[in-house]
Write a protein that holds these residues in place. Structure first.
Motif, mmCIF file in Angstrom:
data_model
loop_
_atom_site.group_PDB
_atom_site.id
_atom_site.type_symbol
_atom_site.label_atom_id
_atom_site.label_comp_id
_atom_site.label_asym_id
_atom_site.label_seq_id
_atom_site.Cartn_x
_atom_site.Cartn_y
_atom_site.Cartn_z
ATOM 1 N N SER A 231 6.403 3.431 17.409
ATOM 2 C CA SER A 231 7.269 3.551 18.590
ATOM 3 C C SER A 231 8.183 4.750 18.424
ATOM 4 O O SER A 231 8.277 5.345 17.338
ATOM 5 C CB SER A 231 8.098 2.276 18.786
ATOM 6 O OG SER A 231 9.032 2.119 17.741
ATOM 7 N N GLU A 232 8.887 5.080 19.489
ATOM 8 C CA GLU A 232 9.825 6.215 19.460
ATOM 9 C C GLU A 232 10.958 5.958 18.478
ATOM 10 O O GLU A 232 11.447 6.870 17.821
ATOM 11 C CB GLU A 232 10.397 6.432 20.866
ATOM 12 C CG GLU A 232 11.339 7.626 21.008
ATOM 13 C CD GLU A 232 10.631 8.972 20.986
ATOM 14 O OE1 GLU A 232 11.322 10.000 20.841
ATOM 15 O OE2 GLU A 232 9.392 8.994 21.097
ATOM 16 N N HIS A 233 11.394 4.707 18.387
ATOM 17 C CA HIS A 233 12.471 4.324 17.477
ATOM 18 C C HIS A 233 12.041 3.030 16.798
ATOM 19 O O HIS A 233 11.690 2.074 17.474
ATOM 20 C CB HIS A 233 13.772 4.099 18.260
ATOM 21 C CG HIS A 233 14.971 3.882 17.394
ATOM 22 N ND1 HIS A 233 15.925 4.858 17.186
ATOM 23 C CD2 HIS A 233 15.380 2.818 16.669
ATOM 24 C CE1 HIS A 233 16.872 4.387 16.378
ATOM 25 N NE2 HIS A 233 16.556 3.138 16.054
ATOM 26 N N THR A 248 7.198 1.431 13.479
ATOM 27 C CA THR A 248 7.682 2.525 12.641
ATOM 28 C C THR A 248 7.394 3.830 13.363
ATOM 29 O O THR A 248 6.737 3.847 14.408
ATOM 30 C CB THR A 248 6.983 2.503 11.261
ATOM 31 O OG1 THR A 248 7.634 3.429 10.388
ATOM 32 C CG2 THR A 248 5.501 2.879 11.370
ATOM 33 N N ARG A 249 7.907 4.920 12.833
ATOM 34 C CA ARG A 249 7.545 6.237 13.342
ATOM 35 C C ARG A 249 7.211 7.123 12.154
ATOM 36 O O ARG A 249 7.735 6.926 11.051
ATOM 37 C CB ARG A 249 8.648 6.841 14.195
ATOM 38 C CG ARG A 249 9.940 7.146 13.481
ATOM 39 C CD ARG A 249 10.975 7.702 14.440
ATOM 40 N NE ARG A 249 12.283 7.829 13.803
ATOM 41 C CZ ARG A 249 13.419 7.869 14.486
ATOM 42 N NH1 ARG A 249 13.420 7.777 15.785
ATOM 43 N NH2 ARG A 249 14.581 7.989 13.855
ATOM 44 N N ILE A 250 6.352 8.098 12.377
ATOM 45 C CA ILE A 250 5.865 8.941 11.283
ATOM 46 C C ILE A 250 6.205 10.391 11.560
ATOM 47 O O ILE A 250 5.911 10.912 12.634
ATOM 48 C CB ILE A 250 4.343 8.778 11.112
ATOM 49 C CG1 ILE A 250 3.995 7.336 10.744
ATOM 50 C CG2 ILE A 250 3.809 9.736 10.050
ATOM 51 C CD1 ILE A 250 2.511 7.058 10.687
ATOM 52 N N ASP A 251 6.831 11.019 10.571
ATOM 53 C CA ASP A 251 7.060 12.463 10.588
ATOM 54 C C ASP A 251 6.209 13.030 9.462
ATOM 55 O O ASP A 251 6.439 12.729 8.291
ATOM 56 C CB ASP A 251 8.550 12.750 10.354
ATOM 57 C CG ASP A 251 8.883 14.236 10.396
ATOM 58 O OD1 ASP A 251 7.948 15.062 10.264
ATOM 59 O OD2 ASP A 251 10.073 14.563 10.513
ATOM 60 N N MET A 258 9.103 7.349 7.429
ATOM 61 C CA MET A 258 8.340 6.124 7.610
ATOM 62 C C MET A 258 8.587 5.122 6.494
ATOM 63 O O MET A 258 8.722 3.926 6.741
ATOM 64 C CB MET A 258 6.844 6.417 7.684
ATOM 65 C CG MET A 258 6.036 5.128 7.851
ATOM 66 S SD MET A 258 4.269 5.352 7.750
ATOM 67 C CE MET A 258 3.727 3.658 7.996
ATOM 68 N N THR A 259 8.683 5.602 5.265
ATOM 69 C CA THR A 259 8.789 4.684 4.129
ATOM 70 C C THR A 259 9.970 3.741 4.273
ATOM 71 O O THR A 259 9.828 2.517 4.162
ATOM 72 C CB THR A 259 8.901 5.473 2.810
ATOM 73 O OG1 THR A 259 7.682 6.193 2.603
ATOM 74 C CG2 THR A 259 9.131 4.544 1.632
ATOM 75 N N TRP A 260 11.156 4.291 4.543
ATOM 76 C CA TRP A 260 12.320 3.412 4.588
ATOM 77 C C TRP A 260 12.493 2.713 5.930
ATOM 78 O O TRP A 260 13.132 1.678 6.006
ATOM 79 C CB TRP A 260 13.570 4.147 4.132
ATOM 80 C CG TRP A 260 13.577 4.155 2.638
ATOM 81 C CD1 TRP A 260 13.969 3.146 1.805
ATOM 82 C CD2 TRP A 260 13.071 5.184 1.789
ATOM 83 N NE1 TRP A 260 13.737 3.487 0.498
ATOM 84 C CE2 TRP A 260 13.197 4.734 0.450
ATOM 85 C CE3 TRP A 260 12.523 6.441 2.017
ATOM 86 C CZ2 TRP A 260 12.799 5.492 -0.637
ATOM 87 C CZ3 TRP A 260 12.133 7.197 0.924
ATOM 88 C CH2 TRP A 260 12.269 6.731 -0.384
ATOM 89 N N SER A 261 11.874 3.242 6.986
ATOM 90 C CA SER A 261 11.885 2.454 8.222
ATOM 91 C C SER A 261 10.974 1.243 8.049
ATOM 92 O O SER A 261 11.272 0.150 8.546
ATOM 93 C CB SER A 261 11.456 3.301 9.426
ATOM 94 O OG SER A 261 10.065 3.534 9.448
ATOM 95 N N CYS A 262 9.868 1.406 7.309
ATOM 96 C CA CYS A 262 8.989 0.256 7.021
ATOM 97 C C CYS A 262 9.739 -0.816 6.227
ATOM 98 O O CYS A 262 9.677 -2.002 6.553
ATOM 99 C CB CYS A 262 7.768 0.701 6.218
ATOM 100 S SG CYS A 262 6.435 1.401 7.200
ATOM 101 N N ILE A 263 10.447 -0.391 5.187
ATOM 102 C CA ILE A 263 11.139 -1.369 4.344
ATOM 103 C C ILE A 263 12.295 -2.006 5.108
ATOM 104 O O ILE A 263 12.551 -3.206 4.999
ATOM 105 C CB ILE A 263 11.642 -0.710 3.039
ATOM 106 C CG1 ILE A 263 10.470 -0.086 2.261
ATOM 107 C CG2 ILE A 263 12.338 -1.744 2.154
ATOM 108 C CD1 ILE A 263 10.892 0.684 1.026
ATOM 109 N N HIS A 264 13.004 -1.198 5.904
ATOM 110 C CA HIS A 264 14.122 -1.718 6.699
ATOM 111 C C HIS A 264 13.632 -2.783 7.686
ATOM 112 O O HIS A 264 14.174 -3.895 7.746
ATOM 113 C CB HIS A 264 14.793 -0.567 7.457
ATOM 114 C CG HIS A 264 15.945 -0.985 8.304
ATOM 115 N ND1 HIS A 264 17.249 -0.923 7.857
ATOM 116 C CD2 HIS A 264 16.005 -1.479 9.567
ATOM 117 C CE1 HIS A 264 18.061 -1.355 8.822
ATOM 118 N NE2 HIS A 264 17.321 -1.704 9.875
ATOM 119 N N GLU A 265 12.599 -2.430 8.455
ATOM 120 C CA GLU A 265 12.098 -3.380 9.445
ATOM 121 C C GLU A 265 11.443 -4.586 8.767
ATOM 122 O O GLU A 265 11.456 -5.693 9.308
ATOM 123 C CB GLU A 265 11.115 -2.698 10.408
ATOM 124 C CG GLU A 265 11.703 -1.538 11.212
ATOM 125 C CD GLU A 265 12.978 -1.885 11.963
ATOM 126 O OE1 GLU A 265 13.157 -3.060 12.343
ATOM 127 O OE2 GLU A 265 13.808 -0.971 12.172
#
Length: 499
Positions: A231-233, A248-251, A258-265
C-alpha cells in the motif's frame, strides 16, 4: 421473563451483527488502499458511507439501549460479562450523540480526503489536498463538540484513541520527555557518526518481498488467518482475530523501509491475532487502546528488531537474500548502521530518539487546528518551520513534508500521540518481560521468540479491553507508565553504539 443467559445471548447476537457490518466496511477500506482500480473511488466511498450509517443506526437502536441498561443491573452476570456490558453501554451512550447525518458526512469527507491525499502525493502538492482536509477538520471540530470536553476541544478526540488522555496530560508528558531526549540527541550528534550507506543500495523488490515474508513467518504471523499486501502507507487492519491484514511498501533503494515496516506491522498483527476470538464483536474481543497497540508494534520493531541479539540470528539470513549488498558489511557495522541517529524528514524512517520530535510536531499541529489558532492552509509553513527548529532539517517538498502521513485523510486526529506513548509502554513492558523470562536475550539471539509472544499473549493480547492502558500497565509491571524506562533503554543503547 428472559433469564440472564438469554438476555446476554441477545446482547451478544446484536453486537456481533453490528461487528459484521463494521468489518464489512473495513474490508472495503482495506481494498481501497490496496487493489481498488483508479476510477472506482466514487462508488466505493458511497458504499463505505452507507455501511457506516447502517452500523451507526444499529448501534443506536433504543431496544439495544434498554437491553444494556437491564443487563447492567443484572447481578447474575459473570465479571467478564459485566465488563463487556459496562463498556458497551459506555460506547452506546457516546454513539447516541452522533446524528446519522454527521456519521455519513464524516465518512464522505474521509473518502474524499483520502483520494485527494493520494493525488496530492502523486503531484507533490499540498494544495490539491487542502480543501478536502479543511472540510474534514471542520467536521472533526463539530465531532469534538458533540462528544463534549471540559478544557480543550482536542481532548474529545484524544479520548477516542486513548481513554483519559488530555492536552494537559500530554503537554506534561512531552514537556518532561523531550528535553531529556534532546540532551541525549545533542550528545550523540557530537560523536563520530556511524555508517549506514550500505542500507541504500539497490535491493530488488522481489527479493525484498521474499525476505519480508520469511521474516513474518518465522516471527509467528499466522498466514492461515492473515496476509500481507502493498500500500501507499503501511498499515494493519483486522476483520476478526482470524482475519488480519498487513501491508508494507518497498523502496528498492532503501533496505530499511520494508524491513522495519514489516516488523512494525507484525507487532500490530500479532496483537490482533491474539485477541479472544470467542469475544468477537464484544469489547473484550477488541484491543485495549491505541497506545497499547503501538506498544506491541514498537516493542517488536525496536526493542526486539533493532537489538544486536536479534541480528545475530537474522543477519546471516539477510546476507543469503542479498549476498552482494552485504558481503563486506560486518554484523557490528550493520547493527550500528540500522540504529543510526540523525535528523530526518520521514517519521516512519526516524531513529528511536528523534522519532518523538516527529510525533510532537504533529501533536502540536493537531492541537492548534482543533483550537483554531492554525488553519489548514498554514500547515506546510508550520510543518517546515518546526522541522527546521526541532530537527534542523529543510523540508524540500510537500510529499516529504506535510503529505507524508495518511492519518489525517482517515480522520484520525488524536492518533499521533499514541505513537510516543506506545514507545514508552513498550520499553517498560520489555524491561519487565526480560525479568520474567530467564534467558530471553539468548532466545532472541537464536531466533526463538515463541516464549516472548506467549508472554505477550497472556499478559496483553488476551485481556482485550478489560483494562484501560494505565491499569493494564500497573497489572503487568506493577506501576503506571514511567518514561524513565524508555530513557534508560535509549541511553544505554545509544551510548554503547556511539561510545
Amino acid at each position: 421473563m428472559p433469564t440472564s443467559e438469554q438476555r446476554y445471548s441477545a446482547y451478544r447476537e446484536k453486537m456481533q451483527r453490528i461487528a459484521d457490518v463494521r468489518y464489512a466496511s473495513a474490508v472495503l477500506q482495506w481494498d481501497q488502499e490496496t487493489y481498488l482500480p483508479p476510477k472506482s473511488a466514487r462508488f466505493r466511498g458511497q458504499q463505505i458511507s452507507t455501511l457506516a450509517e447502517l452500523s451507526h443506526q444499529l448501534f443506536s437502536e433504543d431496544s439495544l439501549g434498554d437491553l444494556l441498561r437491564e443487563l447492567s443491573q443484572d447481578s447474575e452476570l459473570s465479571p467478564v460479562q459485566k465488563r463487556n456490558v459496562a463498556l458497551t453501554l459506555e460506547d452506546y451512550t457516546k454513539n447516541k450523540k452522533y446524528t446519522p447525518a454527521l456519521v455519513r458526512a464524516l465518512s464522505d469527507a474521509v473518502n474524499k480526503a483520502f483520494h485527494s491525499w493520494i493525488e496530492a502525493r502523486k503531484q507533490n502538492s499540498f494544495a490539491i489536498y487542502q480543501d478536502d482536509l479543511e472540510a474534514l477538520v471542520k467536521l472533526k471540530k463539530e465531532e469534538a463538540g458533540v462528544l463534549g470536553y471540559l478544557q480543550h476541544p482536542y481532548d474529545a478526540l484524544l479520548n477516542e484513541y486513548e481513554k483519559g488522555t488530555t492536552v494537559a496530560l500530554l503537554d506534561k508528558t512531552f514537556g518532561g520527555l523531550l528535553p531529556q531526549l534532546k540532551d541525549l540527541y545533542e550528545k550523540i550528534l557530537h560523536r563520530p557518526q556511524v555508517d549506514d550507506s550500505f542500507l541504500r543500495q539497490h535491493f530488488p523488490a522481489s527479493q525484498q518481498w521474499d525476505w519480508g515474508m520469511e521474516l513474518l513467518k518465522a516471527l509467528h504471523f499466522n498466514f492461515e488467518t492473515g496476509r500481507q499486501d502493498k500500500s501507499e502507507h503501511p498499515f494493519t487492519t483486522s476483520f476478526s482475530a482470524e482475519d488480519v491484514r498487513i501491508t508494507t511498501r518497498i523502496d528498492e533503494n532503501d533496505f530499511g523501509n520494508m524491513t522495519w515496516s514489516c516488523i512494525h506491522e507484525l507487532g500490530h498483527a500479532l496483537y490482533e491475532q491474539g485477541l479472544p476470538a470467542g469475544e468477537y464483536g464484544l469489547p473484550l474481543g477488541e484491543a485495549c487502546s491505541f497506545s497499547i497497540h503501538e506498544s506491541q508494534s514498537r516493542l517488536w520493531e525496536n526493542n526486539v528488531g533493532r537489538s544486536k541479539g536479534f541480528w545475530q540470528h537474522w543477519y546471516p539470513v539477510v546476507q543469503r537474500h542479498f549476498p552482494q549488498q552485504f558481503k563486506d558489511v560486518s554484523l557490528d557495522r550493520f547493527y550500528k548502521g540500522i540504529n543510526k541517529v540523525q535528523p530526518s524528514l520521514i517519521r516512519t524512517e526516524a531513529d528511536e530518539i528523534s522519532y518523538h520530535f516527529h510525533v510532537s510536531i504533529r501533536y502540536e499541529l493537531e492541537k492548534r487546528l482543533l483550537e483554531g489558532s492554525l488553519h489548514t492552509a498554514d500547515i506546510p509553513h508550520y510543518w517546515n518551520e518546526q522541522y527546521k527548529q526541532l530537527l534542523d532539517v529543510d523540508v524540500p517538498d510537500d510529499k516529504q513534508g506535510a503529505l507524508q502521513d495518511v492519518h489525517w485523510s482517515h480522520g484520525s486526529f488524536g492518533y499521533f500521540p499514541t505513537y510516543s506513548l506506545g514507545s514508552l509502554y513498550a520499553a517498560q513492558l520489555f524491561a519487565h518481560v526480560r525479568k520474567s523470562i530467564k534467558g530471553l536475550d539468548e532466545q532472541i539471539s537464536t531466533g526463538q521468540t515463541q516464549e516472548l509472544l506467549a508472554w505477550l499473549r497472556e499478559k496483553i493480547h488476551s485481556k482485550g479491553r478489560l483494562f484501560i492502558s494505565e491499569d493494564l500497565c500497573k497489572e503487568v509491571t506493577g506501576e503506571p507508565l514511567n518514561p524513565d524506562y524508555f530513557l534508560a533503554y535509549a541511553t544505554e543503547k545509544y551510548m554503547s553504539i556511539y561510545s
